[in-house]
Write a protein that holds these residues in place. Sequence first.
Motif, PDB file in Angstrom:
ATOM      1  N   ASP A   1       0.826  -1.208   0.000  1.00  0.00           N
ATOM      2  CA  ASP A   1       0.000   0.000   0.000  1.00  0.00           C
ATOM      3  C   ASP A   1       0.863   1.261   0.000  1.00  0.00           C
ATOM      4  O   ASP A   1       0.527   2.252  -0.651  1.00  0.00           O
ATOM      5  CB  ASP A   1      -0.984  -0.002   1.175  1.00  0.00           C
ATOM      6  N   GLY A   2       2.000   1.210   0.686  1.00  0.00           N
ATOM      7  CA  GLY A   2       2.890   2.375   0.716  1.00  0.00           C
ATOM      8  C   GLY A   2       3.442   2.679  -0.666  1.00  0.00           C
ATOM      9  O   GLY A   2       3.403   3.831  -1.131  1.00  0.00           O
TER      10      GLY A   2
ATOM     11  N   VAL B   1      -1.037  -5.442  -1.915  1.00  0.00           N
ATOM     12  CA  VAL B   1      -1.044  -6.031  -0.576  1.00  0.00           C
ATOM     13  C   VAL B   1      -1.131  -4.904   0.452  1.00  0.00           C
ATOM     14  O   VAL B   1      -0.172  -4.169   0.669  1.00  0.00           O
ATOM     15  CB  VAL B   1       0.237  -6.872  -0.361  1.00  0.00           C
TER      16      VAL B   1
ATOM     17  N   ASN C   1      -1.440  -3.541   4.095  1.00  0.00           N
ATOM     18  CA  ASN C   1      -1.303  -3.811   5.529  1.00  0.00           C
ATOM     19  C   ASN C   1      -1.322  -2.499   6.310  1.00  0.00           C
ATOM     20  O   ASN C   1      -0.812  -2.407   7.405  1.00  0.00           O
ATOM     21  CB  ASN C   1      -0.042  -4.646   5.818  1.00  0.00           C
TER      22      ASN C   1
ATOM     23  N   GLY D   1       0.157   0.523   5.975  1.00  0.00           N
ATOM     24  CA  GLY D   1       1.408   1.193   6.347  1.00  0.00           C
ATOM     25  C   GLY D   1       2.612   0.384   5.945  1.00  0.00           C
ATOM     26  O   GLY D   1       2.551  -0.438   5.027  1.00  0.00           O
ATOM     27  N   PHE D   2       3.682   0.625   6.658  1.00  0.00           N
ATOM     28  CA  PHE D   2       4.970   0.029   6.305  1.00  0.00           C
ATOM     29  C   PHE D   2       5.273  -1.163   7.211  1.00  0.00           C
ATOM     30  O   PHE D   2       5.882  -0.991   8.265  1.00  0.00           O
ATOM     31  CB  PHE D   2       6.111   1.036   6.505  1.00  0.00           C
ATOM     32  N   ALA D   3       4.905  -2.351   6.778  1.00  0.00           N
ATOM     33  CA  ALA D   3       5.242  -3.524   7.596  1.00  0.00           C
ATOM     34  C   ALA D   3       6.755  -3.633   7.740  1.00  0.00           C
ATOM     35  O   ALA D   3       7.278  -3.907   8.818  1.00  0.00           O
ATOM     36  CB  ALA D   3       4.688  -4.786   6.948  1.00  0.00           C
TER      37      ALA D   3
HETATM   38 MG   LIG Z   1       2.264  -1.774   3.541  1.00  0.00          MG
END
Ligand SMILES: [Mg+2]
Length: 623
Positions: free
Chosen positions: A472-473, A497, A499, A501-503
């Motif tokens: 998503d980022g 994909v 999630n 933010g930043f997994a």
């Molecule tokens: Mg992400």
Amino acid sequence: MTVRLTVGQAVVRFLAAQRSERDGTEHRLIEGCFGIFGHGNVAGLGQGLLEAELGHDGGLKYLQGRNEQAMVHAAAAFARTRNRMSTLACTSSIGPGATNMVTGAALATINRLPVLLLPSDVFATRVADPVLQQLEDPSGQDISVNDAFRPVSRYFDRIWRPEQLPSALLAAMRVLTDPAETGAVTLALPQDVQAEAYDWPAELFRERVWHIPRTPPDAAAVARAAEVIRSAKRPLIVAGGGVLYSEATGALKEFAETFGIPVGQTQAGKGTMRSDDPLCAGAIGATGTTAANELAALADVVIGIGTRWSDFTTASRTAFAEPGVQFVNINVASFDAAKQSGVAVVADARAALDALALVLAGWKAEPAYRTRAAELAARWQATVEAAYTTRHQPRPAQSEVIGVVNEVSGERDVVLCAAGSMPGDLHKLWRTRDPGGYHVEYGYSCMGYEIAGGLGAKLAAPDREVFVMVGDGSYLMMATELVTAVQEGVKLVVVCVDNHGFASIGNLSESVGSQRFGTSYRYRSPDGRLDGGFLPVDLAANAASLGVYVLRTRTIEEFRRALVKARAADRTTLVYIETDPLLGAPSSDAWWDVPVAEVAELASTRDARASYEKAKERQRPYL
Ligand SMILES: [Mg+2]
Ligand SMILES: Cc1ncc(C[n+]2csc(CCOP(=O)(O)OP(=O)(O)O)c2C)c(N)n1
């Protein structure tokens, strides 16, 4: 005989006539030109491209980009997919259009991928200075924002006068087609000069073939390398992107097979061997497998082929732990061949492997070592299988998404990615088949490369399905080229994909004691922190609004069905799924050097600092 053309027209006519050749096969060197027009190039190069399209000229296909950085990413991905035998040019207007390409230039240069950049520049005559978007430098009027291209280009030139063009064009082609030097090549074209006419010698536009050599190694260097390899009890090959560019995967397999040497792979070199080959230990280094990293820890001789030994590959110089470990480096670039104090074999990968095989004939690593390597590889494959099928609830793990994409994709399909947690997970978990099937840009690991790169890869290989894996980022950073894909009828399968933010950086932040600060996409809460509810961002709707066919999925079963549908579709399709950001791929206990604050009020940071100092003890200089 002379031909009267503008500089813009001459550039187009020249580029259309350039060809590359290796092993007797010729290709068109510059297949087309991406462009976004503004006052800097609309009347110069833009007019030249128009004449070419209308057939008054040699023909150079024009492609319309949405963002200049994305155009360069697409060109780099195109060149990578074509093993650097062909690429695309990119024209921009002056100022922001030009500087938007600087990031793309850095990406191309770091990955040693040829791209030709044609940013427009300020007036050579200075009559109208300062022109719109001109940044003036009080210290000198021959400086413009385009000087920012110098450190990120392998060749940079500015064409102040038409007479300078022929030598600049020839130099540009030489660098683009030099395997050791290649990268971004930038010819800055002042706005007035582009429109200026000149009587060019007709020979400038003759067809030219740029021969890409298979530089053979020096015999003495081969002898030195062979001596080191013969002394090895536990040799390991580290295969990098250079193996792919040299089309040396066949030679690599034969070499590994003949001498019984297992192979670890860098990100760029992941496609060099099939993962089901017993000698393939898979990913090495910080995002490596337990197999490759165990072999690395014990290796007494490491043969790097076409790798630049990044910190990810060496696990920040901790991966190779044997005190007397020796390196042999096969590389077209002497710069890389000299790294880790290795025995340098400066040569084309395939030529060097063939030469080395002759000298090593009769020698073999101990059979027991080969058996051990095969056991380690098989054990990792079982780990991969488990990660593919964890069945995590309620939201699936990213590893399950990777498993489904791997399963649904065919032998020659391409998986493409660049930044986030996905590249590391793919490096560990993706089961490789065909050499060109794994395309992860991890030299610059540039968020926003994914969709633009997918476009470039698909333009270069229309007969292959391209699966773009985007977080998503990265999607929010630059999804613009979805529009270009729709416009050109170029079909991508985009796996988005989400999630929230930043997994990747969230996990990294936690490991360095920074408590995932600033890494998830949340509302600001009443206490002033970004830890409120999820944002109402709908990336699937965003993609649909750009003309993309979208399939939303929630469970892994829905995802599989949608992916099968997307693969069969005849237009760009985005499959959307939410995953759990807290589930990582299986670990191999490898380390990556990210310095932790030396003093801190936070206990989490102080604890992380203590672990960091302990980990640093394992770091080696390889002198
Ligand atoms: Mg992400
Ligand atoms: C242009 C750019 N800016 C910043 C970074 C640093 N960075 C690496 S991964 C990442 C987060 C990516 O987020 P997302 O695409 O959602 O992937 P995830 O980590 O969630 O898997 C950031 C900010 C980068 N690689 N590229």
